[in-house]
Design a protein around this motif. Structure first.
Motif, PDB file in Angstrom:
ATOM      1  N   ASP A   7       0.839  -1.207   0.000  1.00 54.37           N
ATOM      2  CA  ASP A   7       0.000   0.000   0.000  1.00 54.37           C
ATOM      3  C   ASP A   7       0.873   1.255   0.000  1.00 54.37           C
ATOM      4  O   ASP A   7       0.930   2.012   0.969  1.00 54.37           O
ATOM      5  CB  ASP A   7      -0.910  -0.033   1.247  1.00 54.37           C
ATOM      6  N   ALA A   8       1.553   1.475  -1.154  1.00 51.11           N
ATOM      7  CA  ALA A   8       2.591   2.517  -1.266  1.00 51.11           C
ATOM      8  C   ALA A   8       2.059   3.886  -0.833  1.00 51.11           C
ATOM      9  O   ALA A   8       2.747   4.656  -0.182  1.00 51.11           O
ATOM     10  CB  ALA A   8       3.110   2.562  -2.696  1.00 51.11           C
ATOM     11  N   ASN A   9       0.807   4.213  -1.188  1.00 52.03           N
ATOM     12  CA  ASN A   9       0.303   5.552  -0.826  1.00 52.03           C
ATOM     13  C   ASN A   9      -0.475   5.532   0.490  1.00 52.03           C
ATOM     14  O   ASN A   9      -1.165   6.489   0.842  1.00 52.03           O
ATOM     15  CB  ASN A   9      -0.561   6.100  -1.962  1.00 52.03           C
ATOM     16  N   ALA A  10      -0.403   4.384   1.210  1.00 56.28           N
ATOM     17  CA  ALA A  10      -0.992   4.258   2.560  1.00 56.28           C
ATOM     18  C   ALA A  10      -2.441   4.741   2.633  1.00 56.28           C
ATOM     19  O   ALA A  10      -2.833   5.422   3.561  1.00 56.28           O
ATOM     20  CB  ALA A  10      -0.118   5.024   3.563  1.00 56.28           C
ATOM     21  N   ASP A  11      -3.212   4.361   1.616  1.00 59.69           N
ATOM     22  CA  ASP A  11      -4.637   4.766   1.666  1.00 59.69           C
ATOM     23  C   ASP A  11      -5.508   3.609   2.143  1.00 59.69           C
ATOM     24  O   ASP A  11      -6.723   3.655   2.053  1.00 59.69           O
ATOM     25  CB  ASP A  11      -5.103   5.247   0.270  1.00 59.69           C
ATOM     26  N   GLY A  12      -4.870   2.551   2.632  1.00 57.31           N
ATOM     27  CA  GLY A  12      -5.636   1.445   3.214  1.00 57.31           C
ATOM     28  C   GLY A  12      -6.138   0.444   2.191  1.00 57.31           C
ATOM     29  O   GLY A  12      -6.823  -0.519   2.516  1.00 57.31           O
ATOM     30  N   THR A  13      -5.773   0.668   0.909  1.00 54.51           N
ATOM     31  CA  THR A  13      -6.144  -0.317  -0.118  1.00 54.51           C
ATOM     32  C   THR A  13      -4.947  -0.500  -1.052  1.00 54.51           C
ATOM     33  O   THR A  13      -4.033   0.337  -1.062  1.00 54.51           O
ATOM     34  CB  THR A  13      -7.331   0.172  -0.981  1.00 54.51           C
ATOM     35  N   VAL A  14      -4.965  -1.573  -1.846  1.00 51.36           N
ATOM     36  CA  VAL A  14      -3.904  -1.810  -2.834  1.00 51.36           C
ATOM     37  C   VAL A  14      -4.528  -1.690  -4.210  1.00 51.36           C
ATOM     38  O   VAL A  14      -5.431  -2.462  -4.551  1.00 51.36           O
ATOM     39  CB  VAL A  14      -3.285  -3.211  -2.629  1.00 51.36           C
TER      40      VAL A  14
END
Lengths: 88, 88
Positions: free
Chosen positions: B62-69
């Motif tokens: 989750d590179a942008n850490a938005d809680g989803t892939v």
């Protein structure tokens, strides 16, 4: 073998098949990139036969500009093309 | 369809199959990542059943850490795993 594992193995197979044609079997030369593009995307990528386009593609692929395309650079291209394909 | 094109299509299929299970069909939730890892790599990835390892893997994906892939993050993981596989 799972589908995903099979797809990953195919990326390696296709790379090795073309990289092994001349010189260093761990990298793709420009002519090997051209033969790979023509064989794998020929029908979808008219530019595969267009020298200028292959030169452009090769320059874009050869991220470290060492005159060859290694496996990481190849997989990065495939990943980018796959994201474009998924988005279209 | 060329082998490479087939492999790219498989990456999209596998992602869509798992991403479509709950909530937003364009992203993988943590439980969807776990089901994907278990189904596709279960035999090779014991950690797929180990909650702590899945949490770690999810955080890394989750590179942008938005809680989803999303698909780009998924393909980046597959590309990295493929490079590791090719090198081993």
């Amino acid at each position: 073998m799972s589908r995903l594992f099979g797809a990953m193995a195919t990326l390696i197979e296709v790379f090795r098949e073309h990289a092994g044609k001349d010189g260093d079997a761990s990298t793709l030369s420009k002519s090997e990139v051209k033969s790979l593009l023509t064989k794998e995307f020929g029908a979808k990528l008219d530019s595969a036969k267009d020298k200028g386009a292959v030169d452009e593609m090769f320059k874009a692929l050869d991220a470290n500009a060492d005159g060859t395309v290694d496996f990481t650079e190849f997989v990065t291209m495939v990943a980018a093309l796959t994201v474009m394909m998924q988005g279209s």
